[in-house]
Write an enzyme that holds these catalytic residues in place. Sequence first.
Site, PDB file in Angstrom:
ATOM      1  N   HIS A  49      36.922  25.459  95.298  1.00  0.00           N
ATOM      2  CA  HIS A  49      36.593  25.294  93.883  1.00  0.00           C
ATOM      3  C   HIS A  49      37.477  26.254  93.096  1.00  0.00           C
ATOM      4  CE1 HIS A  49      33.078  22.767  94.750  1.00  0.00           C
ATOM      5  NE2 HIS A  49      32.948  23.531  95.821  1.00  0.00           N
ATOM      6  N   LEU A  50      38.471  25.706  92.411  1.00  0.00           N
ATOM      7  CA  LEU A  50      39.400  26.547  91.649  1.00  0.00           C
ATOM      8  C   LEU A  50      38.945  26.726  90.203  1.00  0.00           C
ATOM      9  CD1 LEU A  50      42.821  25.303  93.093  1.00  0.00           C
ATOM     10  CD2 LEU A  50      41.516  27.349  93.731  1.00  0.00           C
ATOM     11  N   ARG A  51      37.915  25.996  89.829  1.00  0.00           N
ATOM     12  CA  ARG A  51      37.224  26.169  88.533  1.00  0.00           C
ATOM     13  C   ARG A  51      38.077  25.844  87.301  1.00  0.00           C
ATOM     14  NH1 ARG A  51      32.676  25.640  91.109  1.00  0.00           N
ATOM     15  NH2 ARG A  51      31.695  27.537  91.905  1.00  0.00           N
ATOM     16  N   ASN A  81      34.453  19.332  90.632  1.00  0.00           N
ATOM     17  CA  ASN A  81      33.341  19.660  89.718  1.00  0.00           C
ATOM     18  C   ASN A  81      33.768  20.692  88.682  1.00  0.00           C
ATOM     19  OD1 ASN A  81      33.525  21.534  91.804  1.00  0.00           O
ATOM     20  ND2 ASN A  81      31.342  22.036  91.752  1.00  0.00           N
ATOM     21  N   HIS A 166      29.262  15.022  99.783  1.00  0.00           N
ATOM     22  CA  HIS A 166      28.390  16.203  99.763  1.00  0.00           C
ATOM     23  C   HIS A 166      27.005  15.672 100.119  1.00  0.00           C
ATOM     24  CE1 HIS A 166      26.738  20.015  97.738  1.00  0.00           C
ATOM     25  NE2 HIS A 166      25.673  19.304  98.071  1.00  0.00           N
ATOM     26  N   HIS A 219      31.118  20.320 104.362  1.00  0.00           N
ATOM     27  CA  HIS A 219      30.204  21.417 104.746  1.00  0.00           C
ATOM     28  C   HIS A 219      28.939  20.979 105.504  1.00  0.00           C
ATOM     29  CE1 HIS A 219      28.542  20.028 100.990  1.00  0.00           C
ATOM     30  NE2 HIS A 219      29.293  20.784 100.217  1.00  0.00           N
ATOM     31  N   ASP A 292      34.694  25.992 101.317  1.00  0.00           N
ATOM     32  CA  ASP A 292      33.792  25.799 100.166  1.00  0.00           C
ATOM     33  C   ASP A 292      33.814  27.041  99.263  1.00  0.00           C
ATOM     34  OD1 ASP A 292      32.022  24.747  98.357  1.00  0.00           O
ATOM     35  OD2 ASP A 292      30.278  24.773  99.682  1.00  0.00           O
ATOM     36  N   HIS A 296      31.962  32.569  91.261  1.00  0.00           N
ATOM     37  CA  HIS A 296      31.097  32.620  90.076  1.00  0.00           C
ATOM     38  C   HIS A 296      31.269  33.980  89.416  1.00  0.00           C
ATOM     39  CE1 HIS A 296      28.957  28.889  90.844  1.00  0.00           C
ATOM     40  NE2 HIS A 296      28.782  29.256  92.093  1.00  0.00           N
ATOM     41  N   GLY A 311      26.756  29.166  95.728  1.00  0.00           N
ATOM     42  CA  GLY A 311      28.157  29.218  96.156  1.00  0.00           C
ATOM     43  C   GLY A 311      28.621  30.621  96.460  1.00  0.00           C
TER      44      GLY A 311
HETATM   45 ZN   LIG Z   1      29.521  20.530  98.283  1.00  0.00          ZN
END
Ligand SMILES: [Zn+2]
Length: 418
Positions: A49-51, A81, A166, A219, A292, A296, A311
């Site tokens: 997740h590179l946001r 996401n 997921h 995952h 994963d 945050h 996360g």
């Molecule tokens: Zn996931």
Amino acid sequence: MVDATGERTADVRVRGGRVVEVGAGLTGDETLDATGCVVAPGLVDLHVHLREPGMEDAETVDTGSRAAARGGFTAVVAMPNTEPALDDPAVVAAVLAAGKHACCEVVSSGCITRARVGEALAPMGELYDLGVRLFTDDGACVADAGVMRRALEYSRALPGAVVAQHAEDPDLAASGAMHEGAWSSRLGIPGRPAAAEDVIVARDLILAELTGARVHFLHVSTSGAVDLVRAAKARGLPVTAEAAPHHFTLTDECCATFDPIFKVHPPLRTDRDVEAIKRGLADGTIDAIATDHAPHPVEQKERPFEEAPAGMLGLETALALTLTELVDPGVLTLADALALLSWRPAAIAGLAAHGQPVAPGAIANLCVVDPAVTWEVDPLRLASKARNTPYAGRKLTGRVRHTILAGEPIVVDGDAQR
Ligand SMILES: [Zn+2]
């Protein structure tokens, strides 16, 4: 040197972005010391997740890719996401453009459904034309079986594409904040049952059989899911699965601290599940170790357990956790571990420039690992913008010394060069 062809001892000469020679006594204009190290194909992470866009206070393509390079990764697949989600060609194109200047190759996933809400399919064909191969609504499960069936059917028209689930039934997982079991009862925290994962894995295996499409499980965390995938592979279904390091190194007992650093979806499970994940990694049921990596901001992770976002960070500790918890105790050989971290995920994502044997002609995407050095995880010294690692203070064995991206040293002696 360890790659898909086996182990040997040699120097590696790189020129013009490619490996040009492997042998004894080689020299060059610039020499990176790899004494006592393993030279391996660069690692490939199917799940980060590179946001970016939208949550740049947690991570960016730039900071996340630097964390990846320090962890030995030369390619990562960015999860969708973001805000807005990666369901639109323009948004995907922007992530890919940011990735052009990154410390590793950044590949974009694409959403299965618009806005990841599980209803209308995203424009999968248009995203595919931009290079997307892994489609997922990660963070959310595609709960509607009819929608999942259509996505799988559509993906069959896109060679090399894979639909990645997921697997958590939202009705069963509901508002649970940790694994449902003895610890959740004792702590009074609402639980997410293993069944939430198992029912979706079982259903999607049936849909994969119905459609003939490839399905990948993100995952995997339960013993039930491992058993289902193992049985499906035995039947010849085109299924792959990944597991995250926290699911083979931590259990739900960690939540007894009430520290949201241990909150993750799917949640940390029981000792029995951890053992099942390890068995699945060892016997080939699970194809890849994927982090994963889920950054945050500090203030978000300091909220009460049930309110904090799920996360944890993973890019800079994944290799060392694999070496310390799986290779040192003899669960995996070093070559098996690198297969799970490099060439098998590269094959799932269709990344032909990564995970290749270290041989003349190969693009020089490499990582140089010192398997013997010990170190302690210090959240303040991570390259990630975020600090939410559950491994602060943990002593690990094995660390990346150098990472080379298309011939360019990106990490030298553990330090990022840009
Ligand atoms: Zn996931």
